[in-house]
Write an enzyme that holds these catalytic residues in place. Structure first.
Site, short mmCIF file in Angstrom:
data_model
loop_
_atom_site.label_atom_id
_atom_site.label_comp_id
_atom_site.label_asym_id
_atom_site.label_seq_id
_atom_site.Cartn_x
_atom_site.Cartn_y
_atom_site.Cartn_z
N SER A 135 0.84 -1.20 0.00
CA SER A 135 0.00 0.00 0.00
C SER A 135 0.88 1.24 0.00
CB SER A 135 -0.85 -0.03 1.28
OG SER A 135 -1.46 1.22 1.50
N TYR A 160 -1.92 -0.85 11.16
CA TYR A 160 -2.18 -1.47 9.86
C TYR A 160 -1.04 -1.14 8.89
CZ TYR A 160 -3.77 -1.79 5.04
OH TYR A 160 -3.82 -2.05 3.69
N LYS A 164 2.02 -3.60 6.86
CA LYS A 164 2.36 -3.63 5.43
C LYS A 164 3.85 -3.36 5.24
CE LYS A 164 -1.21 -4.95 3.98
NZ LYS A 164 -1.49 -5.97 2.98
P1 NAD Z 1 -10.90 -7.17 1.67
O1 NAD Z 1 -11.13 -7.17 3.14
O2 NAD Z 1 -12.06 -6.90 0.78
O3 NAD Z 1 -10.22 -8.56 1.22
C1 NAD Z 1 -9.38 -9.29 2.05
C2 NAD Z 1 -9.86 -10.73 2.04
O4 NAD Z 1 -9.00 -11.50 2.90
C3 NAD Z 1 -11.28 -10.89 2.59
O5 NAD Z 1 -12.08 -11.64 1.71
C4 NAD Z 1 -11.09 -11.61 3.92
O6 NAD Z 1 -12.17 -12.47 4.23
C5 NAD Z 1 -9.78 -12.35 3.68
N1 NAD Z 1 -9.05 -12.65 4.92
C6 NAD Z 1 -8.84 -11.83 5.98
N2 NAD Z 1 -8.15 -12.49 6.93
C7 NAD Z 1 -7.91 -13.73 6.46
C8 NAD Z 1 -7.27 -14.89 6.98
N3 NAD Z 1 -6.75 -14.88 8.21
N4 NAD Z 1 -7.22 -16.00 6.23
C9 NAD Z 1 -7.76 -16.03 4.99
N5 NAD Z 1 -8.40 -14.98 4.45
C10 NAD Z 1 -8.47 -13.84 5.18
O7 NAD Z 1 -9.72 -6.13 1.38
P2 NAD Z 1 -9.20 -5.57 0.00
O8 NAD Z 1 -9.55 -4.13 -0.07
O9 NAD Z 1 -9.58 -6.45 -1.11
O10 NAD Z 1 -7.64 -5.64 0.26
C11 NAD Z 1 -6.84 -6.69 -0.24
C12 NAD Z 1 -5.39 -6.44 0.11
O11 NAD Z 1 -4.97 -5.19 -0.44
C13 NAD Z 1 -5.09 -6.37 1.60
O12 NAD Z 1 -3.85 -6.98 1.84
C14 NAD Z 1 -4.99 -4.87 1.86
O13 NAD Z 1 -4.17 -4.59 2.96
C15 NAD Z 1 -4.38 -4.38 0.57
N6 NAD Z 1 -4.67 -2.98 0.27
C16 NAD Z 1 -5.97 -2.56 0.18
C17 NAD Z 1 -6.25 -1.23 -0.09
C18 NAD Z 1 -7.67 -0.75 -0.17
O14 NAD Z 1 -7.89 0.47 -0.12
N7 NAD Z 1 -8.67 -1.59 -0.32
C19 NAD Z 1 -5.20 -0.31 -0.28
C20 NAD Z 1 -3.90 -0.78 -0.21
C21 NAD Z 1 -3.63 -2.12 0.07
C1 UD1 Z 2 -6.87 5.18 4.09
C2 UD1 Z 2 -5.95 4.58 5.14
C3 UD1 Z 2 -4.74 3.98 4.48
C4 UD1 Z 2 -5.15 2.99 3.37
C5 UD1 Z 2 -6.02 3.75 2.37
C6 UD1 Z 2 -6.49 2.92 1.22
C7 UD1 Z 2 -6.34 6.05 7.09
C8 UD1 Z 2 -5.72 7.03 8.04
N1 UD1 Z 2 -5.55 5.62 6.07
O1 UD1 Z 2 -6.17 6.21 3.50
O2 UD1 Z 2 -3.96 3.30 5.44
O3 UD1 Z 2 -4.00 2.48 2.72
O4 UD1 Z 2 -7.17 4.24 3.09
O5 UD1 Z 2 -7.41 1.98 1.66
O6 UD1 Z 2 -7.48 5.65 7.25
N2 UD1 Z 2 -12.29 11.45 3.87
C9 UD1 Z 2 -13.29 12.29 4.30
N3 UD1 Z 2 -14.41 11.75 4.82
C10 UD1 Z 2 -14.60 10.41 4.96
C11 UD1 Z 2 -13.56 9.55 4.53
C12 UD1 Z 2 -12.42 10.11 4.00
O7 UD1 Z 2 -13.17 13.51 4.19
O8 UD1 Z 2 -15.64 9.98 5.48
C13 UD1 Z 2 -11.07 12.03 3.26
C14 UD1 Z 2 -9.78 11.71 3.99
O9 UD1 Z 2 -9.49 12.66 4.98
C15 UD1 Z 2 -8.78 11.70 2.82
C16 UD1 Z 2 -9.60 11.22 1.62
O10 UD1 Z 2 -10.96 11.46 1.97
O11 UD1 Z 2 -8.34 13.01 2.56
C17 UD1 Z 2 -9.41 9.75 1.32
O12 UD1 Z 2 -9.66 8.98 2.49
P1 UD1 Z 2 -9.66 7.39 2.52
O13 UD1 Z 2 -10.54 6.90 1.44
O14 UD1 Z 2 -9.97 6.94 3.90
O15 UD1 Z 2 -8.17 6.99 2.11
P2 UD1 Z 2 -6.77 7.43 2.77
O16 UD1 Z 2 -6.93 8.50 3.77
O17 UD1 Z 2 -5.84 7.70 1.65
#
Ligand code: NAD
Ligand code: UD1
Length: 355
Positions: A135, A160, A164
């Site tokens: 991330s 969190y 990562k």
């Molecule tokens: P998500 O929660 O939708 O998907 C994660 C999946 O992993 C879920 O289906 C959950 O049931 C499964 N899981 C959780 N714990 C588990 C375990 N112990 N064993 C097996 N399965 C398990 O999340 P996502 O948004 O799809 O994220 C996927 C990956 O991407 C994660 O590693 C997350 O940290 C990373 N990531 C997500 C974002 C984002 O904004 N969504 C941003 C940066 C990185």
């Molecule tokens: C969040 C996580 C980050 C993660 C990323 C992608 C935090 C502090 N960080 O980041 O670890 O990797 O999501 O999943 O949560 N905002 C509002 N109102 C809301 C929600 C968000 O104003 O209800 C604003 C936030 O202040 C930010 C922007 O929208 O400026 C995006 O927020 P968000 O979607 O939560 O993503 P990140 O802050 O980038």
């Protein structure tokens, strides 16, 4: 047939996992998904999670699904006894920033411990190709923008983010210890949107933490108004700026990474940003969503959210150069596809099965 090999996708029933599985199937990969269903919906009478059933229908291909918790090394081992894998895409993790401050041990156990379990089993079975879900959070508070992969990592603002970062460090050590490992750590910026069909999308549990799903729930009438966390940042309109990336572009980045790893015989640890390179403010996102949905999004400016940074956006040129990947979808596509999914299935996957 080209690309015919088994890919293990951990957490493949989640938001990013399900869209990536679809993209893998469309590129003729065969896929085994493991997931503990901690954050994925499965009807009790169904054999597979709802999103996987829909992915299979969209691709007209099938996916092997196994319920498995990565915190249990033995159960991962059983999966490796049953199937032969060429590469692993590792999504499974806990991802809620606020919750990680309340339950840090659970986050370290799943995200760090679970990854170590997976790596142990991979090593035992001599499977040494991994695509890891990292991330932009690993950059902590950016020193300068846009963010490039060689910038300092680790100054994370919450548990969190630290999980990562720690996993990236473990992966670097592992690659240094054994030249056969090939690890691509994809640093996602802010994934949003849904498959254009509206059949799969992000299905947050409870109150969404992230901006886009919150806006979508306001638009559909599930929430009254959006709280904008601060308008006194050093940005053009004072609200936070982020690099939003369409989920289908993100999914295609994984397929490109697998092809790159395989065809170029890549070894060692490589971090690659997946973002568009463009930043949008919270107010710009609200405007774009209003346009896409023809709804008004009521909002109020409130205090900054602790731990938030002012701006973050990627330099995505490495992904372009090395993976031959570019983002193809703009902010209007992201809002349009999010809205399509949200209004079609206001209760997410529990809304009912595909027609
Ligand atoms: P998500 O929660 O939708 O998907 C994660 C999946 O992993 C879920 O289906 C959950 O049931 C499964 N899981 C959780 N714990 C588990 C375990 N112990 N064993 C097996 N399965 C398990 O999340 P996502 O948004 O799809 O994220 C996927 C990956 O991407 C994660 O590693 C997350 O940290 C990373 N990531 C997500 C974002 C984002 O904004 N969504 C941003 C940066 C990185
Ligand atoms: C969040 C996580 C980050 C993660 C990323 C992608 C935090 C502090 N960080 O980041 O670890 O990797 O999501 O999943 O949560 N905002 C509002 N109102 C809301 C929600 C968000 O104003 O209800 C604003 C936030 O202040 C930010 C922007 O929208 O400026 C995006 O927020 P968000 O979607 O939560 O993503 P990140 O802050 O980038």
């Amino acid at each position: 047939m080209a690309n015919q090999c088994n890919i293990l996708v951990t957490g493949g029933a989640g938001y990013i996992g399900s869209h990536t599985v679809l993209e893998l199937l469309n590129n003729n990969f065969t896929v085994v998904v493991i997931d503990n269903l901690g954050n994925a919906y499965k009807d009790e009478k169904a054999e597979k999670p709802e999103c996987i059933i829909r992915v299979e229908k969209l691709a007209n291909k099938s996916v092997i699904f196994e319920e498995c918790d990565i915190t249990d090394e033995n159960s991962i081992e059983k999966i490796f006894e049953k199937y032969k894998f060429e590469c692993i895409i590792h999504f499974a993790a806990l991802k809620a920033v606020g919750e990680s401050c309340q339950k840090p041990l659970e986050y370290y156990k799943t995200n760090v411990g679970g990854t170590i379990n997976l790596l142990n089993v991979m090593k035992k079975n001599n499977v040494k190709k991994l695509i890891y879900s990292s991330s932009a959070t690993v950059y902590g508070v950016p020193e300068k923008l846009p963010l490039t992969e060689d910038m300092k990592t680790g100054n994370c603002t919450n548990p969190y983010g630290r999980t990562k970062y720690i996993v990236e460090e473990i992966l670097k050590d592992l690659c240094a210890s054994d030249p056969d490992w090939s690890v691509i750590s994809l640093r996602y910026f802010n994934p949003v949107g849904a498959h254009p069909s509206g059949e799969i999308g992000e299905d947050p549990n409870g109150i969404p933490n992230n901006l886009m799903p919150f806006i979508a729930q306001v638009a559909v009438g599930k929430r009254e108004m959006l709280h904008v966390y601060g308008n006194d940042y050093d940005t053009p309109d004072g609200t936070g700026v982020r690099d939003y990336i369409h989920i289908m572009d993100l999914a295609s980045g994984h397929v490109k990474a697998i092809i790159y790893q395989k065809t170029k015989n890549i070894k060692g640890f490589k971090a690659v940003n997946l973002g568009t390179g463009k930043g949008f403010s919270v107010l710009q996102m609200i405007k774009a969503f209003e346009l896409a949905s023809s709804k008004t999004i009521p909002y109020k400016i409130v205090e900054r959210r602790p731990g938030d940074i002012s701006s973050s956006y990627a330099d995505a040129s490495l992904a372009n150069k090395e993976l031959n990947w570019v983002s193809t979808k703009n902010i209007d596509d992201m809002c349009k596809d999010t809205w399509n999914w949200q209004k079609k299935y206001p209760q997410g996957f529990k809304s009912g099965s595909i027609q």
